[in-house]
Design an enzyme around this catalytic site. Structure first.
Site, PDB file in Angstrom:
ATOM      1  N   LYS A  79       0.827  -1.218   0.000  1.00 19.05           N
ATOM      2  CA  LYS A  79       0.000   0.000   0.000  1.00 19.05           C
ATOM      3  C   LYS A  79       0.856   1.262   0.000  1.00 19.05           C
ATOM      4  O   LYS A  79       0.355   2.345  -0.305  1.00 19.05           O
ATOM      5  CB  LYS A  79      -0.966   0.006   1.176  1.00 19.05           C
ATOM      6  N   ASP A  80       2.150   1.146   0.333  1.00 19.46           N
ATOM      7  CA  ASP A  80       3.051   2.303   0.318  1.00 19.46           C
ATOM      8  C   ASP A  80       3.652   2.558  -1.063  1.00 19.46           C
ATOM      9  O   ASP A  80       4.323   3.574  -1.261  1.00 19.46           O
ATOM     10  CB  ASP A  80       4.199   2.103   1.315  1.00 19.46           C
ATOM     11  N   ARG A 127      -9.507   6.951   5.947  1.00 19.15           N
ATOM     12  CA  ARG A 127     -10.530   5.940   5.696  1.00 19.15           C
ATOM     13  C   ARG A 127     -11.045   5.362   7.012  1.00 19.15           C
ATOM     14  O   ARG A 127     -12.260   5.255   7.238  1.00 19.15           O
ATOM     15  CB  ARG A 127      -9.932   4.835   4.813  1.00 19.15           C
ATOM     16  N   ARG A 128     -10.124   4.983   7.901  1.00 18.55           N
ATOM     17  CA  ARG A 128     -10.537   4.424   9.191  1.00 18.55           C
ATOM     18  C   ARG A 128     -11.264   5.473  10.027  1.00 18.55           C
ATOM     19  O   ARG A 128     -12.227   5.156  10.725  1.00 18.55           O
ATOM     20  CB  ARG A 128      -9.314   3.894   9.947  1.00 18.55           C
ATOM     21  N   ARG A 145       0.447   8.977  15.103  1.00 16.92           N
ATOM     22  CA  ARG A 145       1.602   8.701  14.237  1.00 16.92           C
ATOM     23  C   ARG A 145       2.566   7.784  14.970  1.00 16.92           C
ATOM     24  O   ARG A 145       2.587   7.706  16.187  1.00 16.92           O
ATOM     25  CB  ARG A 145       2.291  10.018  13.850  1.00 16.92           C
ATOM     26  N   ARG A 151       2.178   3.191  18.328  1.00 12.89           N
ATOM     27  CA  ARG A 151       0.754   3.499  18.362  1.00 12.89           C
ATOM     28  C   ARG A 151       0.033   2.691  19.443  1.00 12.89           C
ATOM     29  O   ARG A 151      -0.848   3.194  20.133  1.00 12.89           O
ATOM     30  CB  ARG A 151       0.120   3.234  16.987  1.00 12.89           C
ATOM     31  N   CYS A 237      -3.570   8.964  -0.245  1.00  8.96           N
ATOM     32  CA  CYS A 237      -3.713   8.986   1.209  1.00  8.96           C
ATOM     33  C   CYS A 237      -4.764   9.987   1.664  1.00  8.96           C
ATOM     34  O   CYS A 237      -5.080  10.057   2.835  1.00  8.96           O
ATOM     35  CB  CYS A 237      -2.372   9.352   1.871  1.00  8.96           C
TER      36      CYS A 237
END
Length: 311
Positions: A79-80, A127-128, A145, A151, A237
Protein backbone atom coordinates in the site's frame (compact mmCIF):
# COMPACT_ATOMS: atom_id res chain seq x y z
CA UNK A 1 24.60 -15.97 -5.11
CA UNK A 2 24.36 -13.18 -2.54
CA UNK A 3 21.60 -10.56 -2.73
CA UNK A 4 21.44 -7.21 -0.92
CA UNK A 5 17.86 -6.45 0.11
CA UNK A 6 16.63 -2.93 0.84
CA UNK A 7 14.02 -2.05 3.46
CA UNK A 8 12.95 0.76 5.74
CA UNK A 9 14.41 0.57 9.22
CA UNK A 10 11.08 0.10 11.00
CA UNK A 11 10.55 -3.14 12.91
CA UNK A 12 7.62 -4.05 10.65
CA UNK A 13 9.65 -3.49 7.49
CA UNK A 14 12.55 -5.58 8.80
CA UNK A 15 10.13 -8.31 9.95
CA UNK A 16 8.50 -8.38 6.49
CA UNK A 17 11.89 -8.52 4.83
CA UNK A 18 13.05 -11.37 7.05
CA UNK A 19 9.85 -13.26 6.18
CA UNK A 20 10.52 -12.71 2.46
CA UNK A 21 14.10 -13.92 2.88
CA UNK A 22 12.95 -17.05 4.72
CA UNK A 23 10.54 -17.86 1.89
CA UNK A 24 13.21 -17.20 -0.73
CA UNK A 25 15.68 -19.47 1.09
CA UNK A 26 13.16 -22.31 0.95
CA UNK A 27 13.04 -21.90 -2.83
CA UNK A 28 16.72 -20.98 -3.22
CA UNK A 29 18.66 -22.80 -0.48
CA UNK A 30 22.05 -21.88 -1.96
CA UNK A 31 21.39 -18.12 -2.01
CA UNK A 32 22.47 -15.64 0.67
CA UNK A 33 20.77 -12.41 1.64
CA UNK A 34 21.88 -9.25 3.44
CA UNK A 35 19.45 -6.55 4.62
CA UNK A 36 20.34 -2.90 4.11
CA UNK A 37 18.02 -0.49 5.97
CA UNK A 38 17.31 2.89 4.39
CA UNK A 39 15.60 5.91 5.98
CA UNK A 40 12.70 7.39 3.98
CA UNK A 41 10.93 10.75 4.11
CA UNK A 42 7.97 9.12 5.78
CA UNK A 43 10.22 7.97 8.62
CA UNK A 44 11.47 11.49 9.36
CA UNK A 45 8.30 13.55 8.83
CA UNK A 46 6.55 13.88 12.19
CA UNK A 47 3.26 15.28 10.87
CA UNK A 48 0.13 13.13 10.97
CA UNK A 49 -0.09 11.09 7.77
CA UNK A 50 -3.33 12.93 6.90
CA UNK A 51 -1.35 16.05 5.94
CA UNK A 52 1.23 14.56 3.61
CA UNK A 53 0.44 14.92 -0.10
CA UNK A 54 3.49 13.29 -1.63
CA UNK A 55 3.01 9.73 -2.77
CA UNK A 56 5.74 7.18 -2.19
CA UNK A 57 6.98 8.76 1.06
CA UNK A 58 7.81 5.33 2.50
CA UNK A 59 9.48 3.81 -0.55
CA UNK A 60 11.10 6.43 -2.79
CA UNK A 61 14.55 6.40 -1.20
CA UNK A 62 14.62 2.60 -1.01
CA UNK A 63 13.64 2.19 -4.67
CA UNK A 64 16.23 4.78 -5.67
CA UNK A 65 18.87 2.49 -4.17
CA UNK A 66 17.54 -0.35 -6.35
CA UNK A 67 17.64 1.74 -9.54
CA UNK A 68 21.20 2.88 -8.74
CA UNK A 69 22.42 -0.70 -8.22
CA UNK A 70 23.16 -0.15 -4.54
CA UNK A 71 20.83 -3.02 -3.63
CA UNK A 72 19.35 -5.88 -5.64
CA UNK A 73 15.70 -5.57 -4.65
CA UNK A 74 13.44 -3.84 -2.12
CA UNK A 75 10.68 -5.11 0.15
CA UNK A 76 7.71 -2.82 0.88
CA UNK A 77 4.23 -2.83 2.31
CA UNK A 78 2.39 -2.78 -1.00
CA UNK A 79 0.00 0.00 0.00
CA UNK A 80 3.05 2.30 0.32
CA UNK A 81 4.05 1.75 -3.32
CA UNK A 82 2.51 4.25 -5.78
CA UNK A 83 0.99 3.05 -9.03
CA UNK A 84 3.72 4.76 -11.05
CA UNK A 85 7.26 3.81 -10.07
CA UNK A 86 10.62 4.53 -11.70
CA UNK A 87 10.61 3.23 -15.29
CA UNK A 88 13.82 1.33 -14.54
CA UNK A 89 12.00 -0.71 -11.90
CA UNK A 90 9.24 -3.31 -11.82
CA UNK A 91 6.90 -4.76 -9.21
CA UNK A 92 8.64 -8.12 -9.57
CA UNK A 93 6.82 -10.18 -6.95
CA UNK A 94 3.72 -10.18 -4.76
CA UNK A 95 3.86 -13.07 -2.25
CA UNK A 96 0.76 -14.53 -0.61
CA UNK A 97 -1.26 -11.80 1.01
CA UNK A 98 -1.91 -11.54 4.76
CA UNK A 99 -5.36 -10.98 6.28
CA UNK A 100 -6.78 -7.60 5.18
CA UNK A 101 -8.93 -6.73 8.22
CA UNK A 102 -8.44 -3.79 10.55
CA UNK A 103 -8.43 -4.40 14.31
CA UNK A 104 -9.49 -2.45 17.41
CA UNK A 105 -7.20 -2.25 20.46
CA UNK A 106 -8.35 -0.52 23.66
CA UNK A 107 -7.09 0.12 27.19
CA UNK A 108 -9.82 -1.96 28.85
CA UNK A 109 -10.33 -4.58 26.10
CA UNK A 110 -13.63 -3.01 25.11
CA UNK A 111 -14.71 -3.26 21.47
CA UNK A 112 -15.69 -0.45 19.11
CA UNK A 113 -19.31 -1.24 19.91
CA UNK A 114 -18.87 -1.19 23.70
CA UNK A 115 -16.25 1.53 24.33
CA UNK A 116 -17.63 4.42 26.38
CA UNK A 117 -19.00 7.55 24.76
CA UNK A 118 -16.45 10.35 24.41
CA UNK A 119 -13.50 7.99 24.13
CA UNK A 120 -10.53 9.11 22.03
CA UNK A 121 -9.66 6.70 19.22
CA UNK A 122 -6.44 7.09 17.26
CA UNK A 123 -5.86 6.21 13.62
CA UNK A 124 -3.32 7.10 10.95
CA UNK A 125 -5.90 6.71 8.19
CA UNK A 126 -8.63 9.00 6.86
CA UNK A 127 -10.53 5.94 5.70
CA UNK A 128 -10.54 4.42 9.19
CA UNK A 129 -11.41 7.78 10.78
CA UNK A 130 -14.58 8.07 8.70
CA UNK A 131 -15.57 4.46 9.21
CA UNK A 132 -15.14 4.80 12.97
CA UNK A 133 -17.33 7.91 12.97
CA UNK A 134 -20.01 6.19 10.89
CA UNK A 135 -20.40 3.49 13.54
CA UNK A 136 -19.70 5.57 16.67
CA UNK A 137 -20.50 9.24 16.15
CA UNK A 138 -20.16 9.77 19.92
CA UNK A 139 -16.40 9.14 20.08
CA UNK A 140 -13.55 11.48 19.16
CA UNK A 141 -11.18 10.41 16.37
CA UNK A 142 -7.66 11.85 16.47
CA UNK A 143 -4.66 11.33 14.16
CA UNK A 144 -1.90 9.15 15.61
CA UNK A 145 1.60 8.70 14.24
CA UNK A 146 4.41 6.25 14.83
CA UNK A 147 5.15 2.61 14.08
CA UNK A 148 2.75 -0.11 15.19
CA UNK A 149 4.38 -0.63 18.59
CA UNK A 150 4.41 3.13 19.26
CA UNK A 151 0.75 3.50 18.36
CA UNK A 152 -0.21 0.61 20.64
CA UNK A 153 1.84 2.09 23.51
CA UNK A 154 -0.02 5.40 23.12
CA UNK A 155 -3.25 3.60 24.05
CA UNK A 156 -2.85 4.31 27.75
CA UNK A 157 -6.06 6.12 28.68
CA UNK A 158 -4.34 9.51 28.75
CA UNK A 159 -4.12 10.64 25.12
CA UNK A 160 -5.87 7.68 23.46
CA UNK A 161 -8.37 5.15 24.73
CA UNK A 162 -8.11 2.93 21.66
CA UNK A 163 -6.48 2.62 18.27
CA UNK A 164 -7.49 1.09 14.94
CA UNK A 165 -4.79 -0.41 12.72
CA UNK A 166 -4.15 -3.22 10.26
CA UNK A 167 -4.15 -6.78 11.54
CA UNK A 168 -1.45 -7.78 9.04
CA UNK A 169 1.22 -5.71 10.78
CA UNK A 170 0.45 -7.23 14.18
CA UNK A 171 0.61 -10.72 12.67
CA UNK A 172 3.92 -10.10 10.89
CA UNK A 173 5.49 -8.67 14.06
CA UNK A 174 4.17 -11.54 16.14
CA UNK A 175 2.87 -9.12 18.78
CA UNK A 176 1.10 -10.53 21.82
CA UNK A 177 -1.71 -8.00 22.04
CA UNK A 178 -5.43 -8.46 22.56
CA UNK A 179 -7.62 -7.03 19.82
CA UNK A 180 -11.05 -7.36 18.26
CA UNK A 181 -11.17 -7.89 14.50
CA UNK A 182 -13.30 -5.39 12.60
CA UNK A 183 -15.52 -6.77 9.80
CA UNK A 184 -14.63 -5.86 6.23
CA UNK A 185 -18.25 -4.84 5.60
CA UNK A 186 -17.81 -1.98 8.08
CA UNK A 187 -14.08 -1.35 7.59
CA UNK A 188 -13.29 -1.69 3.92
CA UNK A 189 -9.46 -1.94 3.71
CA UNK A 190 -7.03 0.32 1.94
CA UNK A 191 -6.18 -0.90 -1.60
CA UNK A 192 -3.25 -3.28 -1.23
CA UNK A 193 -3.63 -3.71 2.53
CA UNK A 194 -2.00 -6.87 3.89
CA UNK A 195 0.20 -7.39 0.82
CA UNK A 196 3.97 -7.19 0.35
CA UNK A 197 5.57 -5.74 -2.77
CA UNK A 198 9.05 -6.68 -3.96
CA UNK A 199 10.63 -4.22 -6.40
CA UNK A 200 13.58 -5.04 -8.65
CA UNK A 201 15.32 -3.56 -11.70
CA UNK A 202 13.34 -4.27 -14.83
CA UNK A 203 16.45 -5.50 -16.68
CA UNK A 204 17.61 -7.84 -13.89
CA UNK A 205 16.03 -11.02 -15.24
CA UNK A 206 17.98 -13.31 -12.92
CA UNK A 207 16.73 -11.61 -9.76
CA UNK A 208 13.18 -11.34 -11.12
CA UNK A 209 13.12 -15.07 -11.93
CA UNK A 210 14.31 -15.87 -8.42
CA UNK A 211 11.66 -13.64 -6.85
CA UNK A 212 8.89 -15.13 -8.99
CA UNK A 213 9.39 -18.43 -7.13
CA UNK A 214 7.44 -16.99 -4.17
CA UNK A 215 4.84 -15.11 -6.24
CA UNK A 216 1.18 -15.82 -5.39
CA UNK A 217 -0.89 -15.44 -8.55
CA UNK A 218 -4.22 -14.86 -6.81
CA UNK A 219 -2.71 -12.14 -4.62
CA UNK A 220 -1.28 -10.52 -7.76
CA UNK A 221 -4.67 -10.50 -9.52
CA UNK A 222 -6.40 -9.09 -6.44
CA UNK A 223 -3.82 -6.36 -5.95
CA UNK A 224 -3.85 -5.35 -9.62
CA UNK A 225 -7.63 -4.91 -9.51
CA UNK A 226 -7.43 -2.78 -6.37
CA UNK A 227 -4.55 -0.66 -7.69
CA UNK A 228 -6.32 -0.11 -11.01
CA UNK A 229 -9.32 1.19 -9.08
CA UNK A 230 -7.16 3.35 -6.84
CA UNK A 231 -5.28 4.75 -9.80
CA UNK A 232 -8.54 5.53 -11.61
CA UNK A 233 -10.07 7.51 -8.74
CA UNK A 234 -6.66 8.66 -7.40
CA UNK A 235 -7.55 7.85 -3.80
CA UNK A 236 -3.97 8.12 -2.51
CA UNK A 237 -3.71 8.99 1.21
CA UNK A 238 -6.10 11.93 1.15
CA UNK A 239 -9.46 10.49 0.09
CA UNK A 240 -10.98 7.51 1.91
CA UNK A 241 -11.74 4.83 -0.65
CA UNK A 242 -11.75 1.25 0.57
CA UNK A 243 -11.24 -1.61 -1.87
CA UNK A 244 -10.97 -5.37 -1.48
CA UNK A 245 -10.66 -7.87 -4.32
CA UNK A 246 -11.10 -11.59 -3.74
CA UNK A 247 -10.39 -14.45 -6.12
CA UNK A 248 -12.87 -17.29 -6.47
CA UNK A 249 -11.98 -19.89 -9.06
CA UNK A 250 -11.55 -18.17 -12.43
CA UNK A 251 -13.30 -15.00 -11.26
CA UNK A 252 -12.40 -12.07 -9.08
CA UNK A 253 -14.80 -9.79 -7.22
CA UNK A 254 -13.85 -6.22 -6.35
CA UNK A 255 -15.81 -4.56 -3.54
CA UNK A 256 -15.34 -0.77 -3.25
CA UNK A 257 -16.65 1.81 -0.77
CA UNK A 258 -16.19 5.59 -0.68
CA UNK A 259 -17.38 8.05 1.93
CA UNK A 260 -18.33 11.70 2.26
CA UNK A 261 -16.43 14.00 4.61
CA UNK A 262 -18.93 13.50 7.44
CA UNK A 263 -19.38 9.79 6.78
CA UNK A 264 -23.12 10.23 6.22
CA UNK A 265 -22.98 9.49 2.51
CA UNK A 266 -21.35 6.48 0.95
CA UNK A 267 -21.00 4.79 -2.40
CA UNK A 268 -20.75 1.04 -2.82
CA UNK A 269 -19.71 -0.71 -6.03
CA UNK A 270 -19.14 -4.43 -6.58
CA UNK A 271 -17.68 -5.75 -9.84
CA UNK A 272 -16.87 -9.32 -10.85
CA UNK A 273 -15.10 -10.70 -13.88
CA UNK A 274 -12.28 -12.80 -15.31
CA UNK A 275 -9.44 -12.64 -12.81
CA UNK A 276 -6.85 -12.61 -15.60
CA UNK A 277 -8.09 -9.12 -16.53
CA UNK A 278 -7.98 -7.37 -13.12
CA UNK A 279 -7.19 -3.91 -14.49
CA UNK A 280 -10.44 -3.89 -16.46
CA UNK A 281 -12.40 -4.80 -13.32
CA UNK A 282 -10.71 -2.02 -11.35
CA UNK A 283 -11.29 0.56 -14.05
CA UNK A 284 -14.93 -0.51 -14.47
CA UNK A 285 -15.50 -0.07 -10.74
CA UNK A 286 -13.90 3.37 -10.92
CA UNK A 287 -16.10 4.40 -13.82
CA UNK A 288 -19.21 3.35 -11.92
CA UNK A 289 -18.06 5.32 -8.87
CA UNK A 290 -17.69 8.41 -11.04
CA UNK A 291 -21.18 7.88 -12.45
CA UNK A 292 -22.50 7.62 -8.88
CA UNK A 293 -20.87 10.95 -7.96
CA UNK A 294 -17.57 10.17 -6.26
CA UNK A 295 -16.20 13.58 -7.28
CA UNK A 296 -18.95 15.22 -5.21
CA UNK A 297 -17.93 13.16 -2.18
CA UNK A 298 -14.40 14.49 -2.51
CA UNK A 299 -15.50 18.05 -1.78
CA UNK A 300 -14.47 19.65 1.52
CA UNK A 301 -11.97 16.95 2.40
CA UNK A 302 -9.05 19.37 2.76
CA UNK A 303 -10.97 21.39 5.35
CA UNK A 304 -11.83 18.23 7.28
CA UNK A 305 -8.18 17.13 7.27
CA UNK A 306 -7.13 20.48 8.72
CA UNK A 307 -9.85 20.20 11.37
CA UNK A 308 -8.65 16.72 12.42
CA UNK A 309 -5.05 17.87 12.63
CA UNK A 310 -6.06 20.58 15.11
CA UNK A 311 -7.69 18.12 17.51
Amino acid sequence: MKYVVGARGSQLSVAQTNWVISELKKANPDSEFEIKTITTKGDTDARPLFTIDQKGIFEKEVDKAVSQNEIDFAVHSLKDVPSQIDERLTLACIPKREVVNDVFISTDNSTLDTIKSGSVIGTSSLRRAVQISRIRSDVKVKPIRGNIETRIRKVNGENYDAVVLAQAGISRLGLDVKYSQLPIDDFSPSPGQGAIAIVARIDDSQTISMLKLIEDSNSRFEIEAERALSDFVDSGCRFPVGAYAKSNGSEITLDVKAFSVDGKKSLHVKKSGDKTNPEFIGKSAGEELREQGINDLALNWREKVEEWNNL
